[in-house]
Design a protein around this motif. Structure first.
Motif, PDB file in Angstrom:
ATOM      1  N   VAL A 176       0.859  -1.189   0.000  1.00 24.56           N
ATOM      2  CA  VAL A 176       0.000   0.000   0.000  1.00 24.56           C
ATOM      3  C   VAL A 176       0.897   1.242   0.000  1.00 24.56           C
ATOM      4  O   VAL A 176       1.720   1.446   0.905  1.00 24.56           O
ATOM      5  CB  VAL A 176      -0.932   0.011   1.229  1.00 24.56           C
ATOM      6  CG1 VAL A 176      -1.787   1.271   1.236  1.00 24.56           C
ATOM      7  CG2 VAL A 176      -1.817  -1.230   1.230  1.00 24.56           C
ATOM      8  N   ARG A 177       0.737   2.061  -1.037  1.00 26.91           N
ATOM      9  CA  ARG A 177       1.589   3.239  -1.183  1.00 26.91           C
ATOM     10  C   ARG A 177       1.017   4.151  -2.254  1.00 26.91           C
ATOM     11  O   ARG A 177       0.130   3.738  -3.012  1.00 26.91           O
ATOM     12  CB  ARG A 177       3.015   2.833  -1.583  1.00 26.91           C
ATOM     13  CG  ARG A 177       3.107   2.238  -2.989  1.00 26.91           C
ATOM     14  CD  ARG A 177       4.425   1.518  -3.211  1.00 26.91           C
ATOM     15  NE  ARG A 177       4.613   1.149  -4.606  1.00 26.91           N
ATOM     16  CZ  ARG A 177       4.065   0.060  -5.172  1.00 26.91           C
ATOM     17  NH1 ARG A 177       3.283  -0.736  -4.471  1.00 26.91           N
ATOM     18  NH2 ARG A 177       4.310  -0.205  -6.442  1.00 26.91           N
ATOM     19  N   VAL A 178       1.545   5.360  -2.326  1.00 28.41           N
ATOM     20  CA  VAL A 178       1.228   6.294  -3.403  1.00 28.41           C
ATOM     21  C   VAL A 178       2.523   6.602  -4.137  1.00 28.41           C
ATOM     22  O   VAL A 178       3.524   7.003  -3.520  1.00 28.41           O
ATOM     23  CB  VAL A 178       0.585   7.584  -2.866  1.00 28.41           C
ATOM     24  CG1 VAL A 178       0.347   8.570  -4.006  1.00 28.41           C
ATOM     25  CG2 VAL A 178      -0.726   7.271  -2.153  1.00 28.41           C
ATOM     26  N   GLU A 179       2.520   6.437  -5.446  1.00 27.83           N
ATOM     27  CA  GLU A 179       3.674   6.745  -6.281  1.00 27.83           C
ATOM     28  C   GLU A 179       3.229   7.647  -7.429  1.00 27.83           C
ATOM     29  O   GLU A 179       2.311   7.284  -8.177  1.00 27.83           O
ATOM     30  CB  GLU A 179       4.306   5.471  -6.863  1.00 27.83           C
ATOM     31  CG  GLU A 179       5.126   4.669  -5.882  1.00 27.83           C
ATOM     32  CD  GLU A 179       5.845   3.503  -6.553  1.00 27.83           C
ATOM     33  OE1 GLU A 179       5.776   3.400  -7.808  1.00 27.83           O
ATOM     34  OE2 GLU A 179       6.461   2.695  -5.840  1.00 27.83           O
ATOM     35  N   ASP A 180       3.876   8.811  -7.544  1.00 27.17           N
ATOM     36  CA  ASP A 180       3.552   9.759  -8.612  1.00 27.17           C
ATOM     37  C   ASP A 180       2.050  10.052  -8.652  1.00 27.17           C
ATOM     38  O   ASP A 180       1.437  10.144  -9.722  1.00 27.17           O
ATOM     39  CB  ASP A 180       4.019   9.227  -9.968  1.00 27.17           C
ATOM     40  CG  ASP A 180       5.521   9.032 -10.022  1.00 27.17           C
ATOM     41  OD1 ASP A 180       6.242   9.844  -9.389  1.00 27.17           O
ATOM     42  OD2 ASP A 180       5.969   8.071 -10.673  1.00 27.17           O
ATOM     43  N   GLY A 181       1.471  10.167  -7.466  1.00 27.20           N
ATOM     44  CA  GLY A 181       0.061  10.495  -7.366  1.00 27.20           C
ATOM     45  C   GLY A 181      -0.887   9.327  -7.585  1.00 27.20           C
ATOM     46  O   GLY A 181      -2.111   9.510  -7.521  1.00 27.20           O
ATOM     47  N   LYS A 182      -0.369   8.136  -7.813  1.00 32.41           N
ATOM     48  CA  LYS A 182      -1.218   6.962  -8.062  1.00 32.41           C
ATOM     49  C   LYS A 182      -1.241   6.078  -6.825  1.00 32.41           C
ATOM     50  O   LYS A 182      -0.202   5.750  -6.248  1.00 32.41           O
ATOM     51  CB  LYS A 182      -0.679   6.160  -9.242  1.00 32.41           C
ATOM     52  CG  LYS A 182      -1.502   4.911  -9.579  1.00 32.41           C
ATOM     53  CD  LYS A 182      -0.905   4.183 -10.774  1.00 32.41           C
ATOM     54  CE  LYS A 182      -1.653   2.892 -11.106  1.00 32.41           C
ATOM     55  NZ  LYS A 182      -3.042   3.135 -11.507  1.00 32.41           N
ATOM     56  N   GLN A 183      -2.455   5.683  -6.401  1.00 36.90           N
ATOM     57  CA  GLN A 183      -2.626   4.829  -5.236  1.00 36.90           C
ATOM     58  C   GLN A 183      -2.434   3.372  -5.637  1.00 36.90           C
ATOM     59  O   GLN A 183      -3.087   2.867  -6.554  1.00 36.90           O
ATOM     60  CB  GLN A 183      -4.014   5.019  -4.624  1.00 36.90           C
ATOM     61  CG  GLN A 183      -4.310   4.109  -3.442  1.00 36.90           C
ATOM     62  CD  GLN A 183      -3.504   4.473  -2.202  1.00 36.90           C
ATOM     63  OE1 GLN A 183      -3.659   5.570  -1.657  1.00 36.90           O
ATOM     64  NE2 GLN A 183      -2.637   3.570  -1.744  1.00 36.90           N
ATOM     65  N   PHE A 184      -1.542   2.691  -4.942  1.00 41.95           N
ATOM     66  CA  PHE A 184      -1.355   1.257  -5.102  1.00 41.95           C
ATOM     67  C   PHE A 184      -1.879   0.542  -3.856  1.00 41.95           C
ATOM     68  O   PHE A 184      -1.951   1.121  -2.776  1.00 41.95           O
ATOM     69  CB  PHE A 184       0.126   0.910  -5.305  1.00 41.95           C
ATOM     70  CG  PHE A 184       0.680   1.318  -6.636  1.00 41.95           C
ATOM     71  CD1 PHE A 184       0.784   0.408  -7.672  1.00 41.95           C
ATOM     72  CD2 PHE A 184       1.103   2.621  -6.858  1.00 41.95           C
ATOM     73  CE1 PHE A 184       1.298   0.776  -8.907  1.00 41.95           C
ATOM     74  CE2 PHE A 184       1.620   3.015  -8.081  1.00 41.95           C
ATOM     75  CZ  PHE A 184       1.722   2.089  -9.112  1.00 41.95           C
ATOM     76  N   GLY A 185      -2.213  -0.719  -4.022  1.00 41.34           N
ATOM     77  CA  GLY A 185      -2.684  -1.523  -2.904  1.00 41.34           C
ATOM     78  C   GLY A 185      -4.099  -2.019  -3.124  1.00 41.34           C
ATOM     79  O   GLY A 185      -4.917  -1.368  -3.788  1.00 41.34           O
ATOM     80  N   ASP A 186      -4.386  -3.185  -2.548  1.00 41.80           N
ATOM     81  CA  ASP A 186      -5.687  -3.851  -2.729  1.00 41.80           C
ATOM     82  C   ASP A 186      -6.657  -3.343  -1.669  1.00 41.80           C
ATOM     83  O   ASP A 186      -6.959  -4.024  -0.692  1.00 41.80           O
ATOM     84  CB  ASP A 186      -5.496  -5.364  -2.634  1.00 41.80           C
ATOM     85  CG  ASP A 186      -6.706  -6.145  -3.092  1.00 41.80           C
ATOM     86  OD1 ASP A 186      -7.750  -5.520  -3.381  1.00 41.80           O
ATOM     87  OD2 ASP A 186      -6.618  -7.388  -3.156  1.00 41.80           O
ATOM     88  N   LEU A 187      -7.153  -2.135  -1.898  1.00 40.07           N
ATOM     89  CA  LEU A 187      -7.958  -1.413  -0.917  1.00 40.07           C
ATOM     90  C   LEU A 187      -9.447  -1.480  -1.261  1.00 40.07           C
ATOM     91  O   LEU A 187      -9.817  -1.602  -2.431  1.00 40.07           O
ATOM     92  CB  LEU A 187      -7.518   0.052  -0.864  1.00 40.07           C
ATOM     93  CG  LEU A 187      -6.057   0.269  -0.414  1.00 40.07           C
ATOM     94  CD1 LEU A 187      -5.582   1.676  -0.766  1.00 40.07           C
ATOM     95  CD2 LEU A 187      -5.935   0.013   1.083  1.00 40.07           C
ATOM     96  N   PRO A 188     -10.324  -1.353  -0.258  1.00 37.93           N
ATOM     97  CA  PRO A 188     -11.763  -1.482  -0.521  1.00 37.93           C
ATOM     98  C   PRO A 188     -12.336  -0.386  -1.408  1.00 37.93           C
ATOM     99  O   PRO A 188     -13.383  -0.589  -2.031  1.00 37.93           O
ATOM    100  CB  PRO A 188     -12.397  -1.457   0.878  1.00 37.93           C
ATOM    101  CG  PRO A 188     -11.355  -0.933   1.792  1.00 37.93           C
ATOM    102  CD  PRO A 188     -10.037  -1.283   1.194  1.00 37.93           C
ATOM    103  N   GLU A 189     -11.686   0.788  -1.490  1.00 38.51           N
ATOM    104  CA  GLU A 189     -12.233   1.832  -2.354  1.00 38.51           C
ATOM    105  C   GLU A 189     -12.165   1.465  -3.832  1.00 38.51           C
ATOM    106  O   GLU A 189     -12.785   2.127  -4.662  1.00 38.51           O
ATOM    107  CB  GLU A 189     -11.528   3.169  -2.112  1.00 38.51           C
ATOM    108  CG  GLU A 189     -10.028   3.130  -2.228  1.00 38.51           C
ATOM    109  CD  GLU A 189      -9.357   3.101  -0.860  1.00 38.51           C
ATOM    110  OE1 GLU A 189      -8.378   3.846  -0.675  1.00 38.51           O
ATOM    111  OE2 GLU A 189      -9.835   2.355   0.019  1.00 38.51           O
ATOM    112  N   PHE A 190     -11.443   0.401  -4.151  1.00 40.57           N
ATOM    113  CA  PHE A 190     -11.375  -0.035  -5.549  1.00 40.57           C
ATOM    114  C   PHE A 190     -12.274  -1.235  -5.827  1.00 40.57           C
ATOM    115  O   PHE A 190     -12.202  -1.849  -6.898  1.00 40.57           O
ATOM    116  CB  PHE A 190      -9.929  -0.358  -5.921  1.00 40.57           C
ATOM    117  CG  PHE A 190      -9.004   0.811  -5.759  1.00 40.57           C
ATOM    118  CD1 PHE A 190      -9.098   1.906  -6.605  1.00 40.57           C
ATOM    119  CD2 PHE A 190      -8.074   0.843  -4.730  1.00 40.57           C
ATOM    120  CE1 PHE A 190      -8.264   3.001  -6.449  1.00 40.57           C
ATOM    121  CE2 PHE A 190      -7.231   1.930  -4.562  1.00 40.57           C
ATOM    122  CZ  PHE A 190      -7.333   3.015  -5.427  1.00 40.57           C
ATOM    123  N   VAL A 191     -13.118  -1.584  -4.870  1.00 43.32           N
ATOM    124  CA  VAL A 191     -14.046  -2.710  -5.026  1.00 43.32           C
ATOM    125  C   VAL A 191     -15.428  -2.178  -5.403  1.00 43.32           C
ATOM    126  O   VAL A 191     -15.897  -1.187  -4.846  1.00 43.32           O
ATOM    127  CB  VAL A 191     -14.123  -3.543  -3.728  1.00 43.32           C
ATOM    128  CG1 VAL A 191     -15.222  -4.603  -3.828  1.00 43.32           C
ATOM    129  CG2 VAL A 191     -12.781  -4.209  -3.434  1.00 43.32           C
TER     130      VAL A 191
END
Length: 489
Positions: free
Chosen positions: A362-377
């Motif tokens: 879980v991290r942010v790189e160049d403004g992009k959120q990475f990680g298997d988070l519930p907001e992407f479900v």
């Protein structure tokens, strides 16, 4: 022009079937008749001298019955979301993480799932029991130290004595991982992979526990998937050793998102991966398959066709895409140990995976959120996938078993096709149907009703030119999966 003599054209009937489905689906309606609600099979009189078959528009598992429609409507998106967010709240569910911490780690998730299944079992009238099936995995790939792996298993017993031993399994895996699969302390929310699959299974169990089914259904949350399918392998090998009749297995893995990494959405499609050549095929079976052309007719492909027929309807609002692979390219899932034991098994997965939200720290790189988070479900999407599962499981567990010992008689050269099979044992059996299709067709297109006969000759139709199969039907119209015949010896 009909493809076969004496068979009905399907075009206009298929269009009529499509209309109520489109009306039900609203603005996200499907664009072709693959999502049409299958009609019930018309009654057909058949004799050995004049063979008449119903056409493709009349094939299928039948219209959605009112009681099934009510059950599917009870499946609640809010429950699915709650389960996913609760599993994410344990921080990590890595199989190597803490098993005795009440708030963080795989053990906390295990105990919470056991409590949820126990509460569901309390509504089943004593027909569901819940257990933790555990073993200690010695050091192996991605398992650096001896590790206890536990499956949470809820078994809903069938109510028909003749069918109770026949079992269908549906699973999701509750373990998770970040970028490093052996990092037991990093945050690994695992919302899509695979809290979504577990949430689907839990919601299925909730609504199905209060209903009755002829056959037995196992609802299961397994661990050890990310380390190497350990939990599902334990269950499958134990079941095989015990001689359990597992007639079909579904795994739901990564069923949480309808959005691709390019932003496109496909919210009404689920992929079902089904192998062609069986994983457990013997050399002798391979020789037979090569000589008769059965590469597209494994038990798992028949199971996938059944899921498509039962799961594509206005009550689910979904379309099932059968993928002609065991799994995604060079990847695997919890159905594979079942395939290795000779059981029919398939995998449900979302249409397009977004790898920024899968197996990532879980991290942010160049403004992009990475990680298997519930907001992407997409919780509504996961609920619809659960409805497809539940519709198919209901149809399977209320239908007769697929006929056994199905053979094409090869004693003489003839352009007729003679089939024979063993009788089913269910007391409510109504009879059998012979289905067939051209060799280039992906789905069964035509059917012949043959009553309770256990042999039948299809006149003037060569086994060289079409594929045949046999299925059983009960008095309420529930149809079994198709059994693909072997040549008689």
């Amino acid at each position: 022009m009909d493809r076969f003599p004496g068979h009905l054209a399907a075009g206009s009937a298929a269009l009529l079937l499509l209309l109520p489905f489109v009306l039900d689906c609203g603005e996200e309606s499907l664009k072709d008749n693959r999502g049409a609600e299958p009609s019930s099979l018309a009654s057909t009189t058949v004799s050995s001298s004049s063979t008449t078959a119903t056409s493709s528009s009349e094939l299928g598992a039948g219209r959605v019955r009112d009681d099934v429609r009510r059950m599917l409507r009870e499946m609640d998106e809010d429950n699915v979301e709650h389960t996913i967010r609760k599993l994410v709240s344990f921080g990590t569910r890595n199989t190597l993480s803490a098993q005795d911490n009440p708030t963080r780690g795989v053990g906390a998730a295990r105990d919470w799932l056991k409590a949820q299944f126990d509460a569901i079992a309390a509504t089943s009238g004593g027909r569901m029991n819940v257990e933790l099936l555990s073993y200690v995995q010695p050091p192996a790939s991605r398992i650096p130290v001896p590790t206890t792996i536990t499956d949470v298993v809820a078994t809903l017993r069938g109510t028909q004595a003749e069918s109770q031993g026949r079992t269908y399994v549906v699973s999701g895996h509750y373990d998770s991982m970040c970028t490093d699969p052996t990092n037991a302390t990093c945050d690994a929310p695992g919302a899509d992979d695979d809290a979504s699959g577990v949430a689907a299974v839990l919601e299925m169990a909730r609504v199905m526990a209060t209903r009755t089914f002829d056959a037995t259904i196992v609802f299961m949350a397994v661990a050890g998937e990310e380390q190497g399918l350990y939990g599902s392998n334990f269950f499958a090998t134990t079941a095989k050793a015990a001689g359990r009749d597992i007639a079909g297995m579904f795994t739901n893995d990564i069923v949480g998102s309808s959005r691709a990494d390019n932003g496109e959405r496909d919210p009404r499609v689920v992929r079902v991966f089904a192998e062609g050549v069986p994983t457990a095929e013997t050399p002798a079976e391979a020789n037979v398959r090569r000589s008769v052309g059965g590469e597209n007719d494994s038990p798992s492909r028949q199971l996938a066709r059944f899921i498509k027929e039962a799961g594509e309807n206005s009550a689910t609002g979904m379309r099932v895409h059968i993928m002609y692979r065991r799994d995604r390219y060079l990847r695997g899932g919890d159905h594979i140990p079942f395939l290795q034991q000779g059981y029919a098994a398939v995998r449900f997965t979302e249409p397009h995976e977004d790898y920024a939200h899968q197996h990532q720290n879980v991290r942010v790189e160049d403004g992009k959120q990475f990680g298997d988070l519930p907001e992407f479900v997409d919780f509504a999407y996961t609920t619809r996938v659960a409805r497809v599962n539940a519709a198919a499981l209901t149809a399977l567990a209320r239908a007769p078993a697929a006929p056994k010992g199905v053979q094409i008689v090869t004693a003489r050269l003839t352009n007729d096709t003679e089939l024979r099979w063993e009788p089913n044992v269910e007391p409510d059996l109504a009879g059998y149907e012979i289905v067939f299709r051209e060799t280039t067709e992906p789905l069964w297109t035509d059917t012949i009703e043959v009553g309770k006969e256990t042999s039948f000759t299809v006149k003037n139709m060569s086994k060289d030119n079409v594929f045949f199969g046999v299925r059983a039907v009960d008095r309420e119209g529930h149809r079994s999966p198709v059994t693909f015949p072997r040549p008689s010896q």
